[in-house]
Write a protein that holds these residues in place. Structure first.
Motif: not given
Length: 72
Positions: A31-34, A37, A40
Protein backbone atom coordinates in the motif's frame (compact mmCIF):
# COMPACT_ATOMS: atom_id res chain seq x y z
CA UNK A 1 4.24 -33.34 23.68
CA UNK A 2 3.55 -29.82 24.76
CA UNK A 3 6.16 -27.13 24.62
CA UNK A 4 7.29 -25.60 27.88
CA UNK A 5 9.18 -22.55 28.99
CA UNK A 6 11.79 -21.30 26.57
CA UNK A 7 10.55 -23.31 23.57
CA UNK A 8 7.04 -21.97 23.99
CA UNK A 9 8.34 -18.40 24.20
CA UNK A 10 10.51 -18.82 21.08
CA UNK A 11 7.50 -20.16 19.16
CA UNK A 12 5.52 -17.13 20.34
CA UNK A 13 8.29 -14.80 19.11
CA UNK A 14 8.23 -16.46 15.66
CA UNK A 15 4.45 -16.25 15.41
CA UNK A 16 4.35 -12.60 16.43
CA UNK A 17 7.30 -11.83 14.15
CA UNK A 18 5.65 -13.43 11.13
CA UNK A 19 2.40 -11.56 11.81
CA UNK A 20 4.27 -8.28 12.17
CA UNK A 21 6.24 -9.00 8.98
CA UNK A 22 3.03 -9.59 7.03
CA UNK A 23 1.48 -6.41 8.40
CA UNK A 24 4.48 -4.18 7.69
CA UNK A 25 5.10 -5.70 4.25
CA UNK A 26 1.44 -5.28 3.35
CA UNK A 27 1.42 -1.65 4.40
CA UNK A 28 4.84 -0.41 3.28
CA UNK A 29 5.23 -2.52 0.13
CA UNK A 30 1.65 -3.33 -0.84
CA UNK A 31 0.00 0.00 0.00
CA UNK A 32 2.87 2.35 -0.74
CA UNK A 33 0.54 4.90 -2.35
CA UNK A 34 -0.46 6.11 1.15
CA UNK A 35 3.15 7.17 1.80
CA UNK A 36 3.87 10.74 0.63
CA UNK A 37 5.55 10.70 -2.78
CA UNK A 38 8.49 12.78 -1.55
CA UNK A 39 9.67 9.98 0.74
CA UNK A 40 8.40 7.01 -1.28
CA UNK A 41 11.79 5.49 -2.11
CA UNK A 42 12.68 1.82 -1.98
CA UNK A 43 15.00 2.37 1.01
CA UNK A 44 12.23 4.04 3.05
CA UNK A 45 9.70 1.34 2.15
CA UNK A 46 11.97 -1.65 2.79
CA UNK A 47 13.61 -0.44 6.02
CA UNK A 48 10.66 -1.12 8.40
CA UNK A 49 10.09 -4.56 6.87
CA UNK A 50 13.74 -5.56 7.25
CA UNK A 51 13.80 -4.14 10.77
CA UNK A 52 10.96 -6.46 11.76
CA UNK A 53 12.78 -9.46 10.24
CA UNK A 54 16.05 -8.56 11.98
CA UNK A 55 14.43 -8.01 15.38
CA UNK A 56 12.47 -11.25 15.16
CA UNK A 57 15.61 -13.23 14.38
CA UNK A 58 17.58 -11.40 17.08
CA UNK A 59 15.04 -12.10 19.83
CA UNK A 60 14.43 -15.71 18.79
CA UNK A 61 18.16 -16.46 18.82
CA UNK A 62 18.72 -14.54 22.04
CA UNK A 63 15.97 -16.37 23.92
CA UNK A 64 16.80 -19.77 22.42
CA UNK A 65 20.51 -19.73 23.16
CA UNK A 66 21.04 -17.25 25.97
CA UNK A 67 17.65 -17.11 27.65
CA UNK A 68 16.25 -14.12 29.42
CA UNK A 69 17.78 -12.75 32.57
CA UNK A 70 15.49 -12.33 35.55
CA UNK A 71 14.91 -8.76 36.61
CA UNK A 72 15.50 -7.94 40.24
Amino acid sequence: GRLKGKQKFVRHIWRIGIAMFLATASFFLGQSQVIPEEIRTMAVLVTPVMLVVALTIYWAVRVQFWGLKART
